[in-house]
Motif scaffolding. Structure first.
Motif, PDB file in Angstrom:
ATOM      1  N   ASN A  74      22.421 -23.329 -51.565  1.00 48.55           N
ATOM      2  CA  ASN A  74      23.001 -22.819 -50.320  1.00 48.55           C
ATOM      3  C   ASN A  74      21.950 -22.686 -49.227  1.00 48.55           C
ATOM      4  OD1 ASN A  74      25.064 -21.314 -48.667  1.00 48.55           O
ATOM      5  ND2 ASN A  74      23.556 -19.705 -48.939  1.00 48.55           N
ATOM      6  N   ALA A  75      20.755 -22.226 -49.599  1.00 51.69           N
ATOM      7  CA  ALA A  75      19.685 -22.054 -48.610  1.00 51.69           C
ATOM      8  C   ALA A  75      19.329 -23.371 -47.955  1.00 51.69           C
ATOM      9  CB  ALA A  75      18.450 -21.446 -49.278  1.00 51.69           C
ATOM     10  N   LEU A  76      19.204 -24.427 -48.749  1.00 46.40           N
ATOM     11  CA  LEU A  76      18.812 -25.732 -48.212  1.00 46.40           C
ATOM     12  C   LEU A  76      19.982 -26.444 -47.545  1.00 46.40           C
ATOM     13  CD1 LEU A  76      16.500 -26.817 -51.147  1.00 46.40           C
ATOM     14  CD2 LEU A  76      15.781 -26.295 -48.822  1.00 46.40           C
ATOM     15  N   LEU A  77      21.199 -26.204 -48.035  1.00 55.18           N
ATOM     16  CA  LEU A  77      22.376 -26.842 -47.434  1.00 55.18           C
ATOM     17  C   LEU A  77      22.555 -26.397 -45.987  1.00 55.18           C
ATOM     18  CD1 LEU A  77      24.828 -28.697 -48.140  1.00 55.18           C
ATOM     19  CD2 LEU A  77      26.122 -26.612 -48.575  1.00 55.18           C
ATOM     20  N   ASN A  78      22.171 -25.152 -45.700  1.00 60.76           N
ATOM     21  CA  ASN A  78      22.347 -24.607 -44.354  1.00 60.76           C
ATOM     22  C   ASN A  78      21.093 -24.698 -43.485  1.00 60.76           C
ATOM     23  OD1 ASN A  78      25.148 -23.219 -44.058  1.00 60.76           O
ATOM     24  ND2 ASN A  78      24.477 -22.666 -46.118  1.00 60.76           N
ATOM     25  N   THR A  79      20.045 -25.320 -44.011  1.00 64.69           N
ATOM     26  CA  THR A  79      18.815 -25.413 -43.210  1.00 64.69           C
ATOM     27  C   THR A  79      18.257 -26.828 -43.115  1.00 64.69           C
ATOM     28  OG1 THR A  79      17.488 -24.853 -45.162  1.00 64.69           O
ATOM     29  CG2 THR A  79      18.083 -23.049 -43.690  1.00 64.69           C
ATOM     30  N   THR A  80      18.731 -27.747 -43.984  1.00 65.73           N
ATOM     31  CA  THR A  80      18.162 -29.088 -43.972  1.00 65.73           C
ATOM     32  C   THR A  80      19.218 -30.094 -44.415  1.00 65.73           C
ATOM     33  OG1 THR A  80      16.318 -30.437 -44.763  1.00 65.73           O
ATOM     34  CG2 THR A  80      17.263 -28.879 -46.331  1.00 65.73           C
ATOM     35  N   LYS A  81      18.764 -31.250 -44.890  1.00 65.58           N
ATOM     36  CA  LYS A  81      19.679 -32.328 -45.259  1.00 65.58           C
ATOM     37  C   LYS A  81      20.435 -32.007 -46.545  1.00 65.58           C
ATOM     38  CE  LYS A  81      16.462 -35.401 -45.496  1.00 65.58           C
ATOM     39  NZ  LYS A  81      15.767 -36.694 -45.698  1.00 65.58           N
ATOM     40  N   LYS A  82      21.598 -32.616 -46.657  1.00 66.11           N
ATOM     41  CA  LYS A  82      22.432 -32.420 -47.838  1.00 66.11           C
ATOM     42  C   LYS A  82      21.762 -32.986 -49.087  1.00 66.11           C
ATOM     43  CE  LYS A  82      27.331 -32.700 -49.009  1.00 66.11           C
ATOM     44  NZ  LYS A  82      28.642 -33.256 -48.601  1.00 66.11           N
ATOM     45  N   SER A  83      21.005 -34.062 -48.932  1.00 66.94           N
ATOM     46  CA  SER A  83      20.332 -34.677 -50.079  1.00 66.94           C
ATOM     47  C   SER A  83      19.275 -33.746 -50.661  1.00 66.94           C
ATOM     48  CB  SER A  83      19.697 -36.009 -49.677  1.00 66.94           C
ATOM     49  OG  SER A  83      18.812 -35.831 -48.579  1.00 66.94           O
ATOM     50  N   THR A  84      18.553 -33.020 -49.805  1.00 66.24           N
ATOM     51  CA  THR A  84      17.544 -32.071 -50.274  1.00 66.24           C
ATOM     52  C   THR A  84      18.208 -30.924 -51.031  1.00 66.24           C
ATOM     53  OG1 THR A  84      16.203 -32.584 -48.328  1.00 66.24           O
ATOM     54  CG2 THR A  84      15.588 -30.639 -49.582  1.00 66.24           C
ATOM     55  N   ALA A  85      19.321 -30.425 -50.486  1.00 67.15           N
ATOM     56  CA  ALA A  85      20.070 -29.361 -51.162  1.00 67.15           C
ATOM     57  C   ALA A  85      20.599 -29.848 -52.507  1.00 67.15           C
ATOM     58  CB  ALA A  85      21.220 -28.890 -50.277  1.00 67.15           C
ATOM     59  N   SER A  86      21.005 -31.109 -52.558  1.00 70.91           N
ATOM     60  CA  SER A  86      21.534 -31.676 -53.800  1.00 70.91           C
ATOM     61  C   SER A  86      20.448 -31.749 -54.866  1.00 70.91           C
ATOM     62  CB  SER A  86      22.092 -33.081 -53.538  1.00 70.91           C
ATOM     63  OG  SER A  86      23.092 -33.035 -52.556  1.00 70.91           O
ATOM     64  N   PHE A  87      19.219 -32.050 -54.463  1.00 67.11           N
ATOM     65  CA  PHE A  87      18.101 -32.092 -55.406  1.00 67.11           C
ATOM     66  C   PHE A  87      17.868 -30.700 -55.998  1.00 67.11           C
ATOM     67  CE2 PHE A  87      13.396 -31.905 -56.111  1.00 67.11           C
ATOM     68  CZ  PHE A  87      13.360 -32.773 -57.197  1.00 67.11           C
ATOM     69  N   ALA A  88      17.908 -29.677 -55.132  1.00 68.65           N
ATOM     70  CA  ALA A  88      17.753 -28.297 -55.609  1.00 68.65           C
ATOM     71  C   ALA A  88      18.881 -27.931 -56.571  1.00 68.65           C
ATOM     72  CB  ALA A  88      17.729 -27.334 -54.429  1.00 68.65           C
ATOM     73  N   ALA A  89      20.101 -28.388 -56.262  1.00 68.49           N
ATOM     74  CA  ALA A  89      21.241 -28.087 -57.136  1.00 68.49           C
ATOM     75  C   ALA A  89      21.076 -28.739 -58.501  1.00 68.49           C
ATOM     76  CB  ALA A  89      22.534 -28.572 -56.471  1.00 68.49           C
ATOM     77  N   ALA A  90      20.581 -29.990 -58.513  1.00 72.48           N
ATOM     78  CA  ALA A  90      20.373 -30.696 -59.778  1.00 72.48           C
ATOM     79  C   ALA A  90      19.348 -29.960 -60.647  1.00 72.48           C
ATOM     80  CB  ALA A  90      19.911 -32.129 -59.512  1.00 72.48           C
ATOM     81  N   LEU A  91      18.276 -29.492 -60.020  1.00 67.92           N
ATOM     82  CA  LEU A  91      17.260 -28.726 -60.749  1.00 67.92           C
ATOM     83  C   LEU A  91      17.824 -27.409 -61.275  1.00 67.92           C
ATOM     84  CD1 LEU A  91      14.162 -29.279 -58.432  1.00 67.92           C
ATOM     85  CD2 LEU A  91      14.411 -30.108 -60.766  1.00 67.92           C
ATOM     86  N   THR A  92      18.686 -26.776 -60.470  1.00 68.89           N
ATOM     87  CA  THR A  92      19.288 -25.513 -60.892  1.00 68.89           C
ATOM     88  C   THR A  92      20.194 -25.710 -62.104  1.00 68.89           C
ATOM     89  OG1 THR A  92      19.235 -24.751 -58.585  1.00 68.89           O
ATOM     90  CG2 THR A  92      20.602 -23.508 -60.104  1.00 68.89           C
ATOM     91  N   VAL A  93      20.943 -26.813 -62.111  1.00 76.06           N
ATOM     92  CA  VAL A  93      21.795 -27.120 -63.263  1.00 76.06           C
ATOM     93  C   VAL A  93      20.942 -27.298 -64.521  1.00 76.06           C
ATOM     94  CG1 VAL A  93      23.338 -28.841 -64.273  1.00 76.06           C
ATOM     95  CG2 VAL A  93      23.682 -28.114 -61.916  1.00 76.06           C
ATOM     96  N   LEU A  94      19.823 -28.026 -64.391  1.00 71.87           N
ATOM     97  CA  LEU A  94      18.918 -28.197 -65.523  1.00 71.87           C
ATOM     98  C   LEU A  94      18.356 -26.851 -65.975  1.00 71.87           C
ATOM     99  CD1 LEU A  94      16.810 -31.387 -64.705  1.00 71.87           C
ATOM    100  CD2 LEU A  94      18.642 -31.139 -66.359  1.00 71.87           C
ATOM    101  N   SER A  95      18.054 -26.001 -65.005  1.00 70.99           N
ATOM    102  CA  SER A  95      17.525 -24.676 -65.311  1.00 70.99           C
ATOM    103  C   SER A  95      18.543 -23.861 -66.104  1.00 70.99           C
ATOM    104  CB  SER A  95      17.166 -23.959 -63.998  1.00 70.99           C
ATOM    105  OG  SER A  95      16.712 -22.662 -64.232  1.00 70.99           O
ATOM    106  N   TYR A  96      19.808 -23.887 -65.671  1.00 71.00           N
ATOM    107  CA  TYR A  96      20.866 -23.182 -66.394  1.00 71.00           C
ATOM    108  C   TYR A  96      21.035 -23.748 -67.804  1.00 71.00           C
ATOM    109  CZ  TYR A  96      22.857 -20.332 -62.618  1.00 71.00           C
ATOM    110  OH  TYR A  96      23.066 -19.388 -61.658  1.00 71.00           O
ATOM    111  N   MET A  97      20.935 -25.073 -67.912  1.00 67.18           N
ATOM    112  CA  MET A  97      21.126 -25.717 -69.209  1.00 67.18           C
ATOM    113  C   MET A  97      20.047 -25.276 -70.196  1.00 67.18           C
ATOM    114  SD  MET A  97      21.606 -29.765 -69.939  1.00 67.18           S
ATOM    115  CE  MET A  97      19.971 -30.223 -69.381  1.00 67.18           C
TER     116      MET A  97
END
Length: 576
Positions: free
Chosen positions: A70-93
């Motif tokens: 959410n932080a990156l989605l509202n401050t930069t490109k959607k692709s950068t936010a998507s990278f953070a989301a992918a890492l977060t999913v791995l972190s949860y896993m």
């Protein structure tokens, strides 16, 4: 208004996650830092103290669920936010597998006949079923586990203190005289890198900030920091004071229960073991619930496939839970439940997310200066925090290079899926050109494929978006078009201005939009005047009127005089 979580309930949910790391991080730190492990853990607490302000500023300005995404989605490109989301999913896993595996290992210390890997799979399956049935986290259950956990840890520390008073400090002195490999600096560095696993879960509170009462979020950060600062170094120190380092290595995966048995006897051993099973199981549930919310948000934002949003009769997105369970099984099978391997994968993902969150803070300072926020992190604190986490990330990779390979084996497929969703129009058009070279255009199969691909592209681009303007000039609107062109798959944009009674649209606004419509021929721009007051109710009304989800509606950053908070506007995104 739905019922919001108070300080105790909100802290319990995230506190169960971060405090569960006490059960294994002390042993990990001792493996790498030896008798200096407690110092490494204090350094970790210092870095976490810096991140309190960083998280406080970002979430204070953008108090919406989603964490780093959410932080990156509202401050930069959607692709950068998507990278953070992918890492977060791995972190949860990874945290789900670690917590489930450690919970079963503590249970195994009570009942030796338990098959660890199969029981871990069973535990993961149990929480998958619970989430699919719609039984989410209960704050009352979380509070009960949290209080029992803190009571158990306090009891353990008290009886360790009594044991030391009665038996002396000979073992502590012997451990401190124990030779270490390399220098003290090297031991502290690698101990610090491994001990960063002890703050995993600190980001959890940011993922459900909308469910918390006003002012509770920064208190959850403070409470988590206090828990980590007190218990992690203290437990490592007490373990070194009571148990020889050579013996600690033999009980690495159930160190605290063994420490309890040594200091207090079998009754304390059973209490710590039961506590470990409960609090680690609670962390597994947190992972399933957290990843469910994040993946739903990603699917709504068209970053992951829409079919993941399919719900059962109870309203649960069951495909997300099933997919997450299967991914957890694969990583468990590959690592065979090895704590170091799991911790290495998790730590790389988790530390990367923390760095990206700090980057989100920097972008917030640059791109969203006018957004009001309750607190600010200093530039010095930001630099020191990012440096600390970056060093920890490098340290973990140096310690265990094979774990980076395992991490990449999961990150790359995740990024390929996300990348396809982000660039699927370009990929489909490229495939369209490709089939023209391999299939004669006069064949029926070519016509069929060509028509299907064109219809798919048209369907994706047909999603409308909205930008609410407050009589912005042409340069601002041009930035909006550039953002949408680079980040969203659409050919249709509504520019909406909400006029108060007796207000009229400035003459230049319509002419500016006409100029932009000619400048961006690939996007159909529709200008709409709506009368009334711009508020949350108006946004919801227009969302229903035009059949456009609120998360496809954009605004510019509001200033200090804006009468509403960002979270009051639903999922409206800031893009300017």
């Amino acid at each position: 208004m739905k019922k919001r979580l108070n300080q105790l309930a909100a802290t319990a949910i995230c506190g169960n996650d971060i405090s569960s790391s006490c059960l294994y991080v002390s042993a990990l730190a001792i493996v790498y830092a030896g008798q200096y492990a407690w110092i490494s853990l204090l350094i970790v607490a210092l870095i976490l103290f810096l991140f309190r302000k960083i998280y406080g500023e970002v979430v204070g300005a953008l108090p919406l669920n989603g964490g780093a995404y959410n932080a990156l989605l509202n401050t930069t490109k959607k692709s950068t936010a998507s990278f953070a989301a992918a890492l977060t999913v791995l972190s949860y896993m990874a945290t789900a597998v670690i917590s489930a595996s450690e919970s079963v290992k503590y249970a195994h210390s009570l009942w030796n006949g338990i098959p660890i890997v199969y029981t871990t799979i069973g535990l993961l399956a149990l929480f998958m079923i619970i989430v699919i049935l719609g039984i989410g986290e209960s704050s009352k259950v979380a509070i009960a586990i949290f209080i029992f956990h803190l009571t158990s840890l306090t009891l353990l520390c008290v009886f360790c203190g009594i044991y030391l008073f009665q038996n002396g400090y000979e073992n502590l002195i012997a451990n401190f005289k124990n030779p270490i490999e390399g220098s003290i600096t090297t031991a502290l560095f690698f101990g610090f890198a491994a001990a960063m696993l002890g703050i995993s879960g600190f980001e959890s509170s940011a993922n459900y900030v909308e469910e918390q009462k006003p002012g509770v979020f920064p208190k959850t950060l403070r409470n988590m920091w206090v828990i980590v600062t007190i218990f992690n170094p203290l437990l490592a120190f007490l373990a070194l004071a009571i148990i020889p380092i050579s013996v600690i290595g033999n009980h690495e995966e159930t160190l605290l229960s063994f420490l309890g048995q040594t200091a207090g006897g079998n009754w304390l051993f059973y209490i710590i073991s039961i506590d470990a099973v409960l609090v680690l199981s609670g962390a597994v549930l947190t992972s399933f619930v957290g990843v469910g919310g994040l993946v739903e948000r990603m699917a709504l934002d068209r970053i992951l496939p829409k079919f993941l949003l399919e719900r059962n009769k109870r309203g649960s997105s069951y495909l997300i839970s099933i997919t997450f369970f299967l991914l957890c099984i694969t990583i468990l099978t590959i690592t065979q439940g090895n704590l170091k391997a799991l911790a290495g994968v998790y730590t790389i993902a988790f530390l990367s997310v923390m760095i990206l969150f700090a980057v989100g803070n920097i972008l917030l300072k640059i791109n969203r200066k006018q957004l009001p926020r309750p607190e600010k992190a200093s530039v010095g604190a930001l630099i020191l925090a990012i440096t600390g986490v970056l060093l920890a990330l490098i340290g973990n990779i140096v310690l265990n290079p094979p774990y980076l390979i395992i991490f990449m084996e999961y990150l790359i497929p995740t990024l390929l899926i996300v990348g396809f969703m982000l660039f699927r129009i370009q990929i489909l058009r490229g495939f369209l050109q490709f089939i023209k070279y391999i299939i004669p255009t006069n064949l029926p199969i070519f016509e069929k494929l060509n028509k299907k691909l064109l219809l798919t592209i048209h369907h994706i681009n047909n999603q409308e978006f909205v930008f609410f303007t407050n009589h912005d000039d042409v340069s601002t609107l041009n930035k909006v078009l550039q953002y949408i062109q680079k980040n969203e798959h659409t050919k249709r944009l509504k520019i909406v201005t909400v006029l108060k009674p007796d207000y009229v649209t400035p003459k230049n606004l319509q002419s500016d939009i006409a100029v932009l419509d000619r400048a961006y021929p690939e996007i159909h721009i529709e200008f709409i005047e709506e009368h009334g007051h711009f508020n949350p109710e108006k946004i919801k009304e227009l969302s229903e009127k035009y059949n456009i989800p609120i998360n496809f509606m954009f605004i510019g950053s509001p200033g200090e005089t804006f009468p509403y908070k960002i979270q009051d506007l639903g999922d409206v995104r800031l893009i300017i």
